[in-house]
Motif scaffolding. Structure first.
Motif, PDB file in Angstrom:
ATOM      1  N   UNK A  18      37.321  44.706  18.444  1.00  0.00           N
ATOM      2  CA  UNK A  18      37.500  44.557  19.892  1.00  0.00           C
ATOM      3  C   UNK A  18      37.182  45.893  20.563  1.00  0.00           C
ATOM      4  N   UNK A  19      36.317  45.841  21.556  1.00  0.00           N
ATOM      5  CA  UNK A  19      35.964  47.074  22.252  1.00  0.00           C
ATOM      6  C   UNK A  19      36.388  46.959  23.705  1.00  0.00           C
ATOM      7  N   UNK A  20      37.331  47.779  24.093  1.00  0.00           N
ATOM      8  CA  UNK A  20      37.758  47.761  25.491  1.00  0.00           C
ATOM      9  C   UNK A  20      37.781  49.194  25.995  1.00  0.00           C
ATOM     10  N   UNK A  21      37.292  49.391  27.189  1.00  0.00           N
ATOM     11  CA  UNK A  21      37.246  50.738  27.758  1.00  0.00           C
ATOM     12  C   UNK A  21      38.639  51.323  27.838  1.00  0.00           C
TER      13      UNK A  21
ATOM     14  N   UNK B 226      33.734  49.234  32.229  1.00  0.00           N
ATOM     15  CA  UNK B 226      34.256  47.872  32.316  1.00  0.00           C
ATOM     16  C   UNK B 226      33.948  47.069  31.069  1.00  0.00           C
ATOM     17  N   UNK B 227      34.105  47.712  29.928  1.00  0.00           N
ATOM     18  CA  UNK B 227      33.808  47.020  28.677  1.00  0.00           C
ATOM     19  C   UNK B 227      35.048  46.277  28.214  1.00  0.00           C
ATOM     20  N   UNK B 228      34.881  45.020  27.855  1.00  0.00           N
ATOM     21  CA  UNK B 228      36.001  44.278  27.288  1.00  0.00           C
ATOM     22  C   UNK B 228      35.438  43.147  26.453  1.00  0.00           C
ATOM     23  N   UNK B 229      34.979  43.489  25.266  1.00  0.00           N
ATOM     24  CA  UNK B 229      34.373  42.454  24.444  1.00  0.00           C
ATOM     25  C   UNK B 229      34.814  42.597  22.991  1.00  0.00           C
ATOM     26  N   UNK B 230      34.478  41.596  22.206  1.00  0.00           N
ATOM     27  CA  UNK B 230      34.843  41.602  20.787  1.00  0.00           C
ATOM     28  C   UNK B 230      33.595  41.261  19.992  1.00  0.00           C
ATOM     29  N   UNK B 231      33.282  42.048  18.982  1.00  0.00           N
ATOM     30  CA  UNK B 231      32.143  41.691  18.137  1.00  0.00           C
ATOM     31  C   UNK B 231      32.683  41.158  16.813  1.00  0.00           C
ATOM     32  N   UNK B 232      32.169  39.999  16.426  1.00  0.00           N
ATOM     33  CA  UNK B 232      32.583  39.409  15.165  1.00  0.00           C
ATOM     34  C   UNK B 232      31.345  39.324  14.289  1.00  0.00           C
ATOM     35  N   UNK B 233      31.405  40.024  13.202  1.00  0.00           N
ATOM     36  CA  UNK B 233      30.204  40.172  12.396  1.00  0.00           C
ATOM     37  C   UNK B 233      30.413  39.572  11.022  1.00  0.00           C
TER      38      UNK B 233
END
Lengths: 388, 409
Positions: free
Chosen positions: A148-151, A161-168
């Motif tokens: 999860x990447x949030x500023x 304004x980053x608020x995302x999740x990378x699922x790899x």
């Protein structure tokens, strides 16, 4: 009270199944564990460990690993989180038959506790054994890497304004490791995509989105070029989307995602993708919020195993000097608490950490300050005490 | 060898029903490719008659046609001695004959300016076609004889070059970016060799060859030297793909030893993307295989302001195709007069440089850059409200005000 509730629940279930604990229908041990398993409902839902202390395997790691682990344990103690740590070491050992594996006591501890927290591990070059991260991944079949990447307010980056999740997907794809030299000067690398692994990761992505109140899932691919492989991945994502209609699904080419990510990262929510794209994109997103020193990460495996880790390096140059930044490991530990359902404690610790970073009074060197690791940790502990 | 791979891919293209890999059944005769002492872009501009050049124009899909019309307009206005031969290749193309005609036109003229073409999932993308065209033997002859004769003068458009520069009038999060990205255009992950041996298990092959890696590395270092750059960075993932990317890296190192005036270093691709979003000013020239090139060029295009601002070029030994750097067709904004013409116009300037019409190129380029400074003329992708035609009109006005053109013929 709680104990009797459990007991009667088990007895009811047993009666339902026509089994009993007494008399000639005495049930066997496997059947008991089956019942207990059914009650525990082995699924990808966050497990509720609201009763009692839960034991977590802690792998401090190398370099700055031990000091940041100590910091995290201290903060958890102050926050009164119901966690008991079981420290284990994971240097590779050669088992019978020459196969490299992790020490059996570490494996046994992980299998028992199911949840682990790991610091950075060093991979010595030419040591003869594969990297420790790879060994762990293979041993516990860690198929999903979640970041999860949030500023972080208070740690300024050009992206606010980053608020995302990378699922790899973490097991196959381009990193299958299958390469051959066909002719001298021509090398072939095989990218493997299987339906089973793609299904697993797609399912997990939608489950994660549902459990964490995320609105949409985006599949990232390059199916216009790699038609069969990414095509298969995309198909399985679409099928999983059909089963989870409450979460929005869309698909985007990798290059479009990269282009838009650096211009407007706020448009992304949950991203699911195969191994290589995931590697690149998750590091890209980590760069957006400030680097690997502040990014949490979790690896989900089969059989309910989950290992949360900090993804930065061992930083041997500052090891032992009380200069390390424990934020990444701390945020990973918070992710672990959320996975276990301990949302209250997770929120408290996370808020304390962000408050201290925002205050800017006791920041470690990489965050732009001059404080020691212990001072930073104490500041967070102080804040946690205030929040309790 | 690369010829073998090319032959296999060509045979796949020509025999769609057979699918799979024809390596066993197609006989390939090929001279081994001698090492190319390849100089960058100094092949004489072909198709010049009476002082006028003929360039193949491929409008493509989406915003391609309207932008290329604007390019024609500006060229006409500036009296540029270039004639366009329009060839239609777009997603409506049904057979491979049309694509063959287009390729013949490009071969004839040697230079092309191209709009973006949407890749239908069923047909091989046009760009892939361009990179694998054998030079002079008619394809019908090849098919009838059942042999594929690949000579060493193939039209592989092997280098994709993109120059990302911060434009002064455009607001971006990062300033002072000036990166040249050279991307290997023919092999790597885009080899298009996939098969399903077992149901549910798909294998895709990534091919890296020594010849192509050496070629692209040579190109990169030559270009860096020509443009007076200091540092070349190779982007790779050799810690995981030890043989494949390891070979690429080794080739880059070998070529680097011939250029002691340039600094060479390497970086792993995930670290590269992280550095690009935090400190892009550290990069100068970057060289990399196909897929990483796709990712990095899109990231850099985003950093300097978006796909509407960056031109790209594909160079082969004898041919060159110019286009916008990112291959988005812009379907959603087609026909609305809001597309940004900058990328296409800058690409046409790169083409003029290639044709050695330097004066026209710098005239148009300067006009574009001074127009970019005016924020009220920015199109929607830059956050403004200008229309495409306004931007083009302004560029032509600037050119006119500078005088000189009509008197110079």
């Amino acid at each position: 009270m709680a104990g009797t509730a459990w007991r009667s629940a088990i007895l009811n279930l047993l009666k339902q199944w026509g089994l009993s604990l007494y008399g000639k229908d005495k049930i066997k041990a496997q059947e008991v564990s089956q019942v207990v398993g059914a009650l525990k409902k082995e699924s990808l839902q966050p497990r509720t460990f609201t009763r009692g202390i839960h034991t977590v395997t802690l792998i401090p790691g190398d370099g700055i690993g031990p000091e940041i682990s100590t910091a995290v344990m201290k903060i958890f103690e102050v926050a009164k989180a119901p966690i008991q740590w079981e420290e284990r070491n994971v240097t590779a050992i050669q088992g019978p038959g020459g196969k490299w594996m992790i020490p059996p006591d570490a494996k046994e501890s992980m299998d028992r506790n199911k949840i682990g927290l790991k610091g950075p591990l060093k991979t010595p070059i030419a040591a003869g054994h594969p990297s420790m991260n790879l060994l762990l991944r293979k041993t516990f079949d860690l198929y999903a890497n979640v970041r999860p990447c949030a500023s972080i307010e208070g740690y300024q980056t050009p992206y606010t304004d980053v608020n995302l999740v990378t699922i790899r997907e973490n097991t196959e794809g381009e990193y299958s490791g299958i390469e051959h030299v066909i002719v001298d000067g021509v090398v072939q690398s095989i990218k493997l995509i299987t339906e089973q692994a793609s299904q697993r990761i797609a399912e997990y992505a939608f489950e994660y989105a549902k459990n964490n109140q995320r609105a949409s899932v985006t599949a990232v691919h390059k199916a216009n070029i790699m038609r069969m492989s990414d095509g298969l991945f995309l198909r399985t994502c679409r099928e999983a989307a059909e089963k989870h209609k409450d979460v929005k699904f869309n698909e985007m080419y990798l290059d479009t995602v990269c282009l838009n990510m650096v211009q407007d990262p706020s448009q992304f929510d949950v991203l699911v993708m195969p191994n290589l794209y995931g590697d690149i994109l998750s590091d890209l997103c980590a760069g957006l919020i400030g680097g690997l020193g502040v990014t949490p990460s979790g690896n989900i495996g089969a059989n309910g195993v989950a290992i949360f880790e900090s993804v930065h390096g061992t930083a041997p140059d500052i090891a032992g000097k009380d200069m390390a930044n424990p934020t990444a490991l701390l945020l990973s530990a918070v992710m672990m608490l959320r996975h276990m359902g301990l949302h209250g404690h997770a929120q408290k610790i996370e808020t304390a950490c962000f408050d201290v970073i925002r205050d800017k009074k006791a920041l470690t060197k990489d965050l732009g300050g001059n404080s020691k690791c212990s001072e930073f940790t104490d500041a967070i502990c102080q804040r946690v005490r205030e929040l309790v | 060898m690369a010829a073998h791979t090319a032959a296999m891919s060509m045979s796949k293209i020509l025999h769609p029903f057979l699918g799979g890999r024809l390596g066993n059944t197609a006989k390939v005769f090929g001279r081994t490719l001698s090492s190319h002492k390849n100089k960058t872009g100094n092949s004489p501009p072909p198709a010049k008659y009476g002082g006028r050049h003929t360039v193949t124009l491929i409008p493509g899909d989406g915003i391609g046609p309207e932008l290329l019309n604007h390019v024609k307009e500006v060229f006409r206005f500036c009296c540029v001695p270039v004639d366009f031969e329009v060839v239609h290749v777009n997603s409506a193309v049904e057979t491979e004959d049309d694509i063959n005609n287009a390729i013949t036109a490009i071969r004839r003229n040697g230079v092309a300016l191209k709009g973006n073409i949407e890749t239908k999932h069923t047909m091989l993308s046009f760009v892939r076609w361009l990179t694998f065209v054998p030079s002079f033997v008619p394809l019908c002859l090849l098919m009838s004889v059942g042999l594929l004769f690949i000579s060493d003068t193939t039209t592989h458009l092997y280098a994709n070059v993109m120059h990302c520069q911060s434009l002064p009038g455009v607001q971006t999060r990062h300033k002072n970016i000036d990166i040249m990205i050279i991307r290997e255009n023919t092999e790597g992950e885009y080899s298009n060799l996939e098969h399903e041996n077992v149901s549910g298990v798909v294998e895709s092959l990534k091919i890296i060859t020594r010849t192509n890696s050496l070629r692209i590395a040579e190109y990169a270092f030559q270009l860096a030297r020509e443009k007076g750059r200091k540092r070349v960075t190779a982007v790779h993932k050799a810690n995981i793909m030890k043989l494949g990317d390891g070979l690429f890296l080794q080739c880059c190192r070998e070529v680097a030893s011939d250029y002691p005036d340039l600094t060479f270093d390497s970086m792993i691709v995930d670290n590269t993307t992280m550095q690009l979003v935090s400190k892009p000013q550290q990069f100068d020239v970057m060289v990399m295989p196909n897929l990483y090139g796709n990712v990095v060029s899109n990231v850099c295009a985003g950093l300097v302001g978006g796909p509407g601002l960056v031109p790209g070029a594909n160079y082969g030994r004898d041919y060159a195709v110019f286009e916008t750097a990112t291959r988005n067709t812009g379907k959603s904004i087609a026909g609305k007069n809001i597309a940004n013409p900058t990328a296409m116009l800058l690409a046409s300037c790169m083409m003029l440089d290639h044709l050695k019409l330097y004066d026209y190129a710098s005239m148009i380029r300067n006009a574009i850059l001074s127009t970019m400074n005016e924020t009220r003329l920015h199109t929607a992708d830059l956050g403004g409200q200008g229309t495409t035609s306004e931007v083009v009109q302004s560029i032509m006005r600037v050119i006119q005000s500078k005088g000189s053109l009509t008197s110079e013929l």
